[in-house]
Design a protein around this motif. Structure first.
Motif, PDB file in Angstrom:
ATOM      1  N   ALA A   1       0.746  -1.273  -0.271  1.00 17.70           N
ATOM      2  CA  ALA A   1      -0.153  -0.282  -0.123  1.00 17.70           C
ATOM      3  C   ALA A   1       0.922   1.145   0.142  1.00 17.70           C
ATOM      4  N   VAL A   2       1.928   1.322   0.919  1.00 20.02           N
ATOM      5  CA  VAL A   2       2.767   2.630   0.790  1.00 20.02           C
ATOM      6  C   VAL A   2       3.695   3.037  -0.639  1.00 20.02           C
ATOM      7  N   HIS A   3       3.334   1.341  -1.475  1.00 22.71           N
ATOM      8  CA  HIS A   3       4.608   1.338  -2.305  1.00 22.71           C
ATOM      9  C   HIS A   3       3.957   1.970  -3.246  1.00 22.71           C
ATOM     10  N   THR A   4       2.734   1.433  -3.809  1.00 29.30           N
ATOM     11  CA  THR A   4       1.832   1.874  -4.777  1.00 29.30           C
ATOM     12  C   THR A   4       1.433   3.055  -4.519  1.00 29.30           C
ATOM     13  N   LYS A   5       0.655   3.162  -3.133  1.00 33.67           N
ATOM     14  CA  LYS A   5      -0.556   4.241  -3.227  1.00 33.67           C
ATOM     15  C   LYS A   5       0.108   5.744  -2.511  1.00 33.67           C
ATOM     16  N   LEU A   6       1.595   5.749  -2.068  1.00 37.14           N
ATOM     17  CA  LEU A   6       2.515   6.645  -1.887  1.00 37.14           C
ATOM     18  C   LEU A   6       3.265   6.862  -2.734  1.00 37.14           C
TER      19      LEU A   6
END
Length: 208
Positions: free
Chosen positions: A58-63
């Motif tokens: 989530a942190v990699h793809t969304k942020l």
């Protein structure tokens, strides 16, 4: 009975350099529902996927945080309000993640400046702030990820203030730091700002 799906929503934190604020990462949603609205990074848990892996994804793809910049990750709390997602019942597991310096596109805001977010993400941020304040100095994985292997006392004050919302008493904080296993006050003193007084430096045992 309609079955719930599981989402993993992440309170991603940064605490870099001279910035005295612990900041939370948010970004506009690229898909419905709430397209274009700001939100915490979140993904649906994949079949056979572990929570930590989903949080990192989530942190990699969304942020847009590079995988190498994502440090420690941990679990916070579960939100089970049946109507929290307009698509249907979704169980949200809130996680924390600490990220290192990078040049990603996300917005980073202080806890007291979080704007209106999609879903129940403001509630997640509010609840997580108190939990994170409780983890500081007690969960050494979280503490070390946020503060680093060594830090001046002024950074400890800044972290505690940002998470709790109030400035800690210096004497009490010093006693708290002194009681942490593997953490010791060094003989070094470091000036964080040009106009500030040199502050004592604390360091974790490299063998710890």
């Amino acid at each position: 009975m309609e079955q719930s799906v599981v989402s993993v929503d992440v309170v991603a934190l940064r605490f870099w350099g001279d910035d005295a604020a612990v900041r939370v990462g948010i970004a506009p949603r690229a898909v419905a529902p709430f397209t274009g609205e700001l939100a915490l990074p979140g993904v649906l848990l994949g079949r056979g996927e572990r929570l930590v892996g989903a949080a990192r994804r989530a942190v990699h793809t969304k942020l847009g945080v590079p995988e190498a910049a994502i440090g420690a990750v941990g679990q916070l709390v579960t939100f089970d309000e049946p109507n929290r997602d307009p698509r249907g019942p979704t169980l949200s597991i809130a996680m924390w993640a600490v990220v290192g310096p990078h040049a990603g596109p996300a917005q980073w805001v202080g806890f007291d400046a979080v704007p209106e977010l999609a879903f129940d993400h403001n509630r997640i941020v509010d609840a997580s702030r108190g939990l994170l304040a409780g983890l500081l100095w007690k969960d050494l994985t979280f503490t070390r990820a946020l503060l680093g292997d060594e830090f001046p006392a002024t950074r400890a004050v800044a972290a505690a203030t940002a998470l709790s919302g109030s400035r800690p008493d210096p004497a009490n904080l010093n006693r708290t730091l002194a009681a942490i296993p593997g953490l010791a006050r060094t003989t070094e003193r470091r000036r964080v700002k040009a106009t500030g007084r040199p502050a004592a430096v604390w360091a974790f045992d490299p063998e710890g």
